[in-house]
Design a protein around this motif. Structure first.
Motif, PDB file in Angstrom:
ATOM      1  N   GLU A  55      87.498  14.684  46.002  1.00 15.17           N
ATOM      2  CA  GLU A  55      86.389  15.634  45.825  1.00 15.17           C
ATOM      3  C   GLU A  55      86.030  15.795  44.350  1.00 15.17           C
ATOM      4  O   GLU A  55      84.860  15.827  43.990  1.00 15.17           O
ATOM      5  CB  GLU A  55      86.754  17.003  46.403  1.00 15.17           C
ATOM      6  CG  GLU A  55      86.636  17.100  47.892  1.00 15.17           C
ATOM      7  CD  GLU A  55      86.971  18.481  48.415  1.00 15.17           C
ATOM      8  OE1 GLU A  55      87.798  19.198  47.784  1.00 15.17           O
ATOM      9  OE2 GLU A  55      86.397  18.860  49.446  1.00 15.17           O
ATOM     10  N   GLN A  56      87.037  15.910  43.500  1.00  9.29           N
ATOM     11  CA  GLN A  56      86.790  16.058  42.063  1.00  9.29           C
ATOM     12  C   GLN A  56      86.092  14.819  41.501  1.00  9.29           C
ATOM     13  O   GLN A  56      85.134  14.943  40.730  1.00  9.29           O
ATOM     14  CB  GLN A  56      88.110  16.287  41.330  1.00  9.29           C
ATOM     15  CG  GLN A  56      87.957  16.360  39.827  1.00  9.29           C
ATOM     16  CD  GLN A  56      89.303  16.448  39.122  1.00  9.29           C
ATOM     17  OE1 GLN A  56      90.325  16.695  39.741  1.00  9.29           O
ATOM     18  NE2 GLN A  56      89.289  16.234  37.830  1.00  9.29           N
ATOM     19  N   GLU A  57      86.545  13.639  41.891  1.00 13.55           N
ATOM     20  CA  GLU A  57      85.946  12.403  41.395  1.00 13.55           C
ATOM     21  C   GLU A  57      84.502  12.257  41.873  1.00 13.55           C
ATOM     22  O   GLU A  57      83.626  11.845  41.121  1.00 13.55           O
ATOM     23  CB  GLU A  57      86.785  11.196  41.829  1.00 13.55           C
ATOM     24  CG  GLU A  57      88.148  11.133  41.178  1.00 13.55           C
ATOM     25  CD  GLU A  57      88.076  11.005  39.671  1.00 13.55           C
ATOM     26  OE1 GLU A  57      87.344  10.127  39.178  1.00 13.55           O
ATOM     27  OE2 GLU A  57      88.745  11.783  38.970  1.00 13.55           O
ATOM     28  N   ARG A  59      82.497  14.753  42.674  1.00  8.38           N
ATOM     29  CA  ARG A  59      81.729  15.795  41.981  1.00  8.38           C
ATOM     30  C   ARG A  59      81.350  15.350  40.565  1.00  8.38           C
ATOM     31  O   ARG A  59      80.202  15.548  40.136  1.00  8.38           O
ATOM     32  CB  ARG A  59      82.539  17.097  41.926  1.00  8.38           C
ATOM     33  CG  ARG A  59      81.725  18.301  41.548  1.00  8.38           C
ATOM     34  CD  ARG A  59      82.515  19.621  41.605  1.00  8.38           C
ATOM     35  NE  ARG A  59      83.305  19.782  42.805  1.00  8.38           N
ATOM     36  CZ  ARG A  59      84.653  19.729  42.854  1.00  8.38           C
ATOM     37  NH1 ARG A  59      85.345  19.533  41.749  1.00  8.38           N
ATOM     38  NH2 ARG A  59      85.294  19.891  43.984  1.00  8.38           N
ATOM     39  N   LEU A  60      82.279  14.744  39.847  1.00  8.29           N
ATOM     40  CA  LEU A  60      81.978  14.260  38.488  1.00  8.29           C
ATOM     41  C   LEU A  60      80.821  13.268  38.495  1.00  8.29           C
ATOM     42  O   LEU A  60      79.916  13.340  37.660  1.00  8.29           O
ATOM     43  CB  LEU A  60      83.206  13.579  37.885  1.00  8.29           C
ATOM     44  CG  LEU A  60      84.334  14.471  37.415  1.00  8.29           C
ATOM     45  CD1 LEU A  60      85.553  13.624  37.038  1.00  8.29           C
ATOM     46  CD2 LEU A  60      83.902  15.329  36.244  1.00  8.29           C
ATOM     47  N   ARG A  61      80.835  12.373  39.441  1.00  6.75           N
ATOM     48  CA  ARG A  61      79.810  11.338  39.506  1.00  6.75           C
ATOM     49  C   ARG A  61      78.461  11.898  39.945  1.00  6.75           C
ATOM     50  O   ARG A  61      77.420  11.485  39.446  1.00  6.75           O
ATOM     51  CB  ARG A  61      80.280  10.214  40.432  1.00  6.75           C
ATOM     52  CG  ARG A  61      81.372   9.366  39.764  1.00  6.75           C
ATOM     53  CD  ARG A  61      82.264   8.655  40.770  1.00  6.75           C
ATOM     54  NE  ARG A  61      83.279   7.851  40.112  1.00  6.75           N
ATOM     55  CZ  ARG A  61      84.417   8.323  39.604  1.00  6.75           C
ATOM     56  NH1 ARG A  61      84.697   9.614  39.665  1.00  6.75           N
ATOM     57  NH2 ARG A  61      85.282   7.517  39.013  1.00  6.75           N
ATOM     58  N   ILE A  62      78.480  12.843  40.860  1.00  7.47           N
ATOM     59  CA  ILE A  62      77.233  13.477  41.316  1.00  7.47           C
ATOM     60  C   ILE A  62      76.622  14.300  40.185  1.00  7.47           C
ATOM     61  O   ILE A  62      75.403  14.276  39.967  1.00  7.47           O
ATOM     62  CB  ILE A  62      77.484  14.358  42.560  1.00  7.47           C
ATOM     63  CG1 ILE A  62      77.936  13.503  43.738  1.00  7.47           C
ATOM     64  CG2 ILE A  62      76.256  15.176  42.916  1.00  7.47           C
ATOM     65  CD1 ILE A  62      76.945  12.479  44.199  1.00  7.47           C
ATOM     66  N   GLU A  63      77.451  15.023  39.444  1.00  6.62           N
ATOM     67  CA  GLU A  63      76.942  15.819  38.321  1.00  6.62           C
ATOM     68  C   GLU A  63      76.274  14.930  37.282  1.00  6.62           C
ATOM     69  O   GLU A  63      75.227  15.290  36.728  1.00  6.62           O
ATOM     70  CB  GLU A  63      78.070  16.624  37.691  1.00  6.62           C
ATOM     71  CG  GLU A  63      78.523  17.803  38.531  1.00  6.62           C
ATOM     72  CD  GLU A  63      79.776  18.483  37.990  1.00  6.62           C
ATOM     73  OE1 GLU A  63      80.262  18.107  36.901  1.00  6.62           O
ATOM     74  OE2 GLU A  63      80.274  19.387  38.678  1.00  6.62           O
ATOM     75  N   ALA A  64      76.858  13.777  37.019  1.00  8.06           N
ATOM     76  CA  ALA A  64      76.258  12.856  36.043  1.00  8.06           C
ATOM     77  C   ALA A  64      74.892  12.363  36.518  1.00  8.06           C
ATOM     78  O   ALA A  64      73.950  12.264  35.723  1.00  8.06           O
ATOM     79  CB  ALA A  64      77.191  11.674  35.786  1.00  8.06           C
ATOM     80  N   THR A  65      74.756  12.089  37.812  1.00  8.71           N
ATOM     81  CA  THR A  65      73.459  11.624  38.318  1.00  8.71           C
ATOM     82  C   THR A  65      72.421  12.742  38.298  1.00  8.71           C
ATOM     83  O   THR A  65      71.249  12.492  38.027  1.00  8.71           O
ATOM     84  CB  THR A  65      73.568  11.041  39.747  1.00  8.71           C
ATOM     85  OG1 THR A  65      74.057  12.038  40.635  1.00  8.71           O
ATOM     86  CG2 THR A  65      74.470   9.834  39.790  1.00  8.71           C
ATOM     87  N   LYS A  66      72.844  13.974  38.568  1.00  7.42           N
ATOM     88  CA  LYS A  66      71.911  15.102  38.502  1.00  7.42           C
ATOM     89  C   LYS A  66      71.449  15.333  37.061  1.00  7.42           C
ATOM     90  O   LYS A  66      70.278  15.598  36.812  1.00  7.42           O
ATOM     91  CB  LYS A  66      72.557  16.368  39.056  1.00  7.42           C
ATOM     92  CG  LYS A  66      72.693  16.357  40.549  1.00  7.42           C
ATOM     93  CD  LYS A  66      73.339  17.634  41.051  1.00  7.42           C
ATOM     94  CE  LYS A  66      73.477  17.626  42.558  1.00  7.42           C
ATOM     95  NZ  LYS A  66      74.174  18.830  43.042  1.00  7.42           N
ATOM     96  N   LEU A  67      72.369  15.239  36.125  1.00  6.34           N
ATOM     97  CA  LEU A  67      72.017  15.412  34.722  1.00  6.34           C
ATOM     98  C   LEU A  67      71.084  14.294  34.264  1.00  6.34           C
ATOM     99  O   LEU A  67      70.183  14.527  33.455  1.00  6.34           O
ATOM    100  CB  LEU A  67      73.277  15.442  33.861  1.00  6.34           C
ATOM    101  CG  LEU A  67      73.099  15.878  32.428  1.00  6.34           C
ATOM    102  CD1 LEU A  67      72.485  17.269  32.355  1.00  6.34           C
ATOM    103  CD2 LEU A  67      74.418  15.862  31.701  1.00  6.34           C
ATOM    104  N   PRO A 112      73.872   6.450  35.628  1.00  9.14           N
ATOM    105  CA  PRO A 112      75.311   6.423  35.947  1.00  9.14           C
ATOM    106  C   PRO A 112      75.556   6.202  37.446  1.00  9.14           C
ATOM    107  O   PRO A 112      75.823   7.141  38.193  1.00  9.14           O
ATOM    108  CB  PRO A 112      75.781   7.807  35.495  1.00  9.14           C
ATOM    109  CG  PRO A 112      74.588   8.681  35.698  1.00  9.14           C
ATOM    110  CD  PRO A 112      73.394   7.811  35.404  1.00  9.14           C
ATOM    111  N   THR A 113      75.461   4.980  37.889  1.00  5.88           N
ATOM    112  CA  THR A 113      75.584   4.660  39.305  1.00  5.88           C
ATOM    113  C   THR A 113      76.986   4.980  39.812  1.00  5.88           C
ATOM    114  O   THR A 113      77.968   4.402  39.339  1.00  5.88           O
ATOM    115  CB  THR A 113      75.295   3.164  39.548  1.00  5.88           C
ATOM    116  OG1 THR A 113      74.005   2.857  39.023  1.00  5.88           O
ATOM    117  CG2 THR A 113      75.354   2.817  41.012  1.00  5.88           C
ATOM    118  N   PRO A 114      77.082   5.907  40.774  1.00 12.50           N
ATOM    119  CA  PRO A 114      78.408   6.216  41.324  1.00 12.50           C
ATOM    120  C   PRO A 114      78.864   5.087  42.246  1.00 12.50           C
ATOM    121  O   PRO A 114      78.068   4.544  43.016  1.00 12.50           O
ATOM    122  CB  PRO A 114      78.187   7.516  42.101  1.00 12.50           C
ATOM    123  CG  PRO A 114      76.734   7.575  42.383  1.00 12.50           C
ATOM    124  CD  PRO A 114      76.038   6.763  41.340  1.00 12.50           C
TER     125      PRO A 114
END
Length: 154
Positions: A55-57, A59-67, A112-114
């Motif tokens: 979940e943490q990993e 979330r980090l990737r989703i936050e980067a794409t939103k930013l 930043p492609t997750p």
């Protein structure tokens, strides 16, 4: 330059993380168990075992794409305001704009492609070691998100 300022503001937060990589394996002791083995159930169980970390990993990737969406909006606003026009009659406006846009886009931060590669393998080797069977189930990033959510609902 305004683009350099924009990039320096966003670069520390728009990180392309390495893919989430997990590899689960199990061996069974009969061909019947191998044939009936439920890879999806094992994958869901294994993902739940590592639930908090995954979940943490994610979330980090989703936050980067939103930013990045915010960055892209600001980038496009700058592009509209900063691209100039040529006063040289030998260079057409279209050609000048194409060159400027190419140079401007060359400085744009990458999306930043997750990514994820999570796999579960079941393996069976005959008692004499003559035959080996294996099946594998793999999930990419979206499948991992969906699979984790489905496993949490059960």
């Amino acid at each position: 330059m305004q683009l350099d300022d924009l990039n320096s503001r966003f670069r520390p937060s728009i990180i392309t993380y390495s893919p989430i990589g997990l590899n689960y394996r199990v061996s069974v002791d009969s061909k019947t168990k191998f044939d009936r083995f439920d890879l999806s159930a094992l994958m869901s169980s294994n993902v739940l075992d590592d639930e908090l970390w995954i979940e943490q990993e994610i979330r980090l990737r989703i936050e980067a794409t939103k930013l990045f969406a915010t960055y892209r909006h600001d980038f496009e606003a700058l592009e509209y305001r900063l691209l100039g026009r040529s006063s040289d009659p030998r260079v057409s406006e279209e050609r000048f704009a194409a060159i400027e846009r190419k140079l401007f886009n060359h400085m744009k931060l990458n999306f930043p492609t997750p990514a994820a590669n999570v796999g579960t393998t079941v393996r069976y080797t005959s008692p004499k070691g003559e035959k080996t069977y294996a099946r594998r189930l793999e999930w990419d990033f979206d499948q991992l998100r969906q699979g984790l959510a489905a496993a949490q609902d059960t």
